[in-house]
Scaffold this motif. Structure first.
Motif: not given
Length: 137
Positions: A2-4, A12-13, A16-21
């Motif tokens: 969704g952030r995308e 950056k956010k 960070d979400t992609v990294n967290n996935l």
């Protein structure tokens, strides 16, 4: 993600979400999927933040962890840890916790790979490894 849609793929956010996935898939032991997300986050962070930004280096370390712990590819893990360690040293100095943590992970990689000479060298460079983490052999 969704952030995308709201922030864009290189925000950056979003990264960070992609990294967290990537971390979620790593926890699920789906290492190929974890690498897919980590590599995507790395590409974006390198573009937006630079190759030696601490956030970029953390993603490099996350990829190294997948290679070390999940795929047992110690050569690839070592290459990535070395890259992160050089970046941390340049950006944050040898005494920063991120640098020391990276050195510790590299030492574990050397220990698991049976690289005794490399392990001794990193311990000589970062003696805290044996003081703070005496379980390395």
């Amino acid at each position: 993600v969704g952030r995308e849609k709201v922030l864009g793929e290189d925000h950056k956010k979003t990264l960070d979400t992609v990294n967290n996935l990537g971390a979620v898939y790593d926890d699920l032991k789906d290492y190929e999927k974890a690498l897919e997300y980590y590599e995507r986050a790395l590409k974006g962070k390198e573009k937006m933040l630079g190759k030696t930004h601490p956030s970029t280096l953390m993603t490099v370390m996350n990829i190294a962890i997948v290679y070390k712990n999940g795929l047992k590819d110690y050569g690839k893990a070592e290459e990535l840890y070395q890259r992160a360690l050089e970046g941390y040293e340049a950006q944050l100095g040898k005494d920063h916790e991120s640098t020391k943590g990276c050195a510790f992970n590299l030492a574990i990689c050397f220990a698991r790979a049976g690289e005794k000479l490399k392990l001794r060298k990193i311990i000589d460079e970062y003696p805290h490894i044996m003081i703070e983490q005496p379980a390395i052999k």
